[in-house]
Design a protein around this motif. Structure first.
Motif, short mmCIF file in Angstrom:
data_model
loop_
_atom_site.label_atom_id
_atom_site.label_comp_id
_atom_site.label_asym_id
_atom_site.label_seq_id
_atom_site.Cartn_x
_atom_site.Cartn_y
_atom_site.Cartn_z
N LEU A 131 0.83 -1.20 0.00
CA LEU A 131 0.00 0.00 0.00
C LEU A 131 0.87 1.25 0.00
O LEU A 131 0.62 2.20 -0.76
CB LEU A 131 -0.92 0.01 1.22
CG LEU A 131 -1.86 1.20 1.36
CD1 LEU A 131 -2.80 1.31 0.17
CD2 LEU A 131 -2.65 1.12 2.66
N PHE A 132 1.89 1.25 0.83
CA PHE A 132 2.84 2.36 0.88
C PHE A 132 3.56 2.50 -0.46
O PHE A 132 3.74 3.61 -0.97
CB PHE A 132 3.84 2.11 2.01
CG PHE A 132 4.92 3.14 2.13
CD1 PHE A 132 4.64 4.43 2.53
CD2 PHE A 132 6.24 2.80 1.85
CE1 PHE A 132 5.65 5.39 2.65
CE2 PHE A 132 7.26 3.74 1.96
CZ PHE A 132 6.96 5.03 2.36
N ALA A 133 3.96 1.37 -1.04
CA ALA A 133 4.70 1.38 -2.31
C ALA A 133 3.86 1.95 -3.44
O ALA A 133 4.38 2.66 -4.31
CB ALA A 133 5.17 -0.03 -2.65
N ILE A 134 2.57 1.65 -3.46
CA ILE A 134 1.68 2.17 -4.51
C ILE A 134 1.67 3.69 -4.49
O ILE A 134 1.76 4.35 -5.53
CB ILE A 134 0.25 1.62 -4.34
CG1 ILE A 134 0.21 0.13 -4.70
CG2 ILE A 134 -0.74 2.39 -5.21
CD1 ILE A 134 -1.10 -0.53 -4.39
N VAL A 135 1.58 4.25 -3.29
CA VAL A 135 1.56 5.71 -3.16
C VAL A 135 2.90 6.29 -3.59
O VAL A 135 2.95 7.28 -4.35
CB VAL A 135 1.23 6.12 -1.71
CG1 VAL A 135 1.32 7.64 -1.55
CG2 VAL A 135 -0.16 5.63 -1.32
N VAL A 136 4.00 5.71 -3.14
CA VAL A 136 5.33 6.20 -3.51
C VAL A 136 5.51 6.20 -5.02
O VAL A 136 5.93 7.19 -5.63
CB VAL A 136 6.44 5.36 -2.85
CG1 VAL A 136 7.82 5.77 -3.39
CG2 VAL A 136 6.41 5.50 -1.34
N ARG A 137 5.19 5.08 -5.66
CA ARG A 137 5.38 4.95 -7.10
C ARG A 137 4.53 5.94 -7.88
O ARG A 137 4.96 6.50 -8.88
CB ARG A 137 5.04 3.53 -7.54
CG ARG A 137 6.03 2.48 -7.06
CD ARG A 137 5.48 1.08 -7.25
NE ARG A 137 6.34 0.09 -6.62
CZ ARG A 137 5.94 -1.12 -6.25
NH1 ARG A 137 4.68 -1.48 -6.45
NH2 ARG A 137 6.78 -1.96 -5.69
N ASP A 138 3.32 6.19 -7.40
CA ASP A 138 2.45 7.11 -8.11
C ASP A 138 2.90 8.55 -7.96
O ASP A 138 2.78 9.35 -8.88
CB ASP A 138 1.01 6.96 -7.62
CG ASP A 138 -0.01 7.17 -8.73
OD1 ASP A 138 0.08 6.47 -9.75
OD2 ASP A 138 -0.87 8.06 -8.57
N VAL A 139 3.43 8.89 -6.78
CA VAL A 139 3.90 10.25 -6.55
C VAL A 139 5.08 10.59 -7.45
O VAL A 139 5.18 11.71 -7.97
CB VAL A 139 4.29 10.44 -5.06
CG1 VAL A 139 5.07 11.74 -4.87
CG2 VAL A 139 3.03 10.45 -4.19
N VAL A 140 5.99 9.64 -7.67
CA VAL A 140 7.19 9.92 -8.46
C VAL A 140 7.06 9.43 -9.90
O VAL A 140 8.05 9.38 -10.64
CB VAL A 140 8.44 9.27 -7.82
CG1 VAL A 140 8.65 9.80 -6.41
CG2 VAL A 140 8.32 7.75 -7.81
N ALA A 141 5.84 9.10 -10.32
CA ALA A 141 5.64 8.46 -11.62
C ALA A 141 6.19 9.28 -12.78
O ALA A 141 6.66 8.73 -13.78
CB ALA A 141 4.15 8.20 -11.85
N GLY A 142 6.17 10.62 -12.69
CA GLY A 142 6.63 11.44 -13.81
C GLY A 142 8.09 11.78 -13.78
O GLY A 142 8.60 12.45 -14.69
N GLN A 143 8.80 11.33 -12.75
CA GLN A 143 10.22 11.67 -12.64
C GLN A 143 11.08 10.83 -13.57
O GLN A 143 10.79 9.66 -13.81
CB GLN A 143 10.71 11.47 -11.20
CG GLN A 143 10.18 12.47 -10.20
CD GLN A 143 10.87 12.32 -8.86
OE1 GLN A 143 11.74 11.48 -8.68
NE2 GLN A 143 10.47 13.15 -7.92
N PRO A 144 12.18 11.40 -14.08
CA PRO A 144 13.13 10.61 -14.88
C PRO A 144 13.70 9.47 -14.04
O PRO A 144 14.09 9.67 -12.89
CB PRO A 144 14.23 11.63 -15.23
CG PRO A 144 13.55 12.96 -15.12
CD PRO A 144 12.55 12.83 -14.01
N GLY A 145 13.71 8.28 -14.58
CA GLY A 145 14.26 7.12 -13.89
C GLY A 145 13.34 6.50 -12.86
O GLY A 145 13.75 5.60 -12.14
#
Length: 209
Positions: A131-145
């Motif tokens: 659940l924590f990982a889903i939020v982290v990944r979505d927050v940084v989804a537009g970042q390079p890398g």
């Protein structure tokens, strides 16, 4: 019949309540089913009516703890209108709150190193982290890398929080005493990831099932 009567008198809930205190006081390794039963004033056979081994009894305790943590995380996500840095910061602070408000629970959930417990609690740990990982990944989804860090970044953030919580528990700091430190720690983490540049809120993904 006598065994059933004793088992009914010594309820599962009472065993869990008193066993939690014993584990917190003496540690997992020092206790046996016999010593737990003796401390409660019963024969160890009464415990075996509810639990087949010490590891199963211990797992029942931390399973309840993980369920509580996961419920609080899901409720926090449900209150938000979308994924954002603000939600991530709240989730991180919630994790700190849980650990420092329930230090004995936290130690049992995340700080035990007993081989016989390895088969237990993996599912519950994975659910909380995912659940924590889903939020982290979505927050940084537009970042390079971001794609290359989708599996390592949530784990790195979790370990950073775990280090903070473990330190505070070791020095017996309460949540209120550590709150400013935790808030600054979380803000520095987000700043180091340049998350402020991706502050826009995204729709909630399906994560509450």
């Amino acid at each position: 019949m006598a065994r059933k009567a004793v088992a009914q008198e010594l309820s599962r809930e009472r065993i869990l309540s008193e066993a939690r205190e014993l584990f917190a006081t003496f540690g997992y390794r020092a206790l046996t089913m016999r010593s737990i039963a003796k401390a409660m004033g019963y024969s160890h056979g009464a415990l075996y009516y509810h639990f087949t081994e010490k590891a199963e009894l211990f797992y029942a305790l931390i399973k309840d703890d993980f369920a509580l943590l996961l419920q609080r995380q899901r409720e926090m996500v449900a209150r938000e209108h979308g994924i954002s840095v603000n939600l991530l910061q709240k989730l991180m602070m919630e994790f700190v709150w849980f650990g420092l408000t329930n230090p004995n629970h936290y130690e049992m959930m995340f700080m035990m190193n007993e081989p016989e417990l390895q088969q237990y609690s993996r599912t519950e740990q994975a659910q909380c982290l995912e659940l924590f990982a889903i939020v982290v990944r979505d927050v940084v989804a537009g970042q390079p890398g971001a794609e290359s860090r989708r599996y390592t970044l949530p784990w790195n953030l979790f370990m950073s929080l775990h280090g903070l919580i473990s330190y505070c528990i070791q020095f017996r700091l309460t949540y209120e005493e550590a709150r400013k430190l935790a808030d600054e720690h979380i803000r520095l983490i987000c700043a180091s990831l340049d998350m402020d540049a991706y502050e826009q809120q995204r729709p909630l993904v399906k994560m509450l099932g």
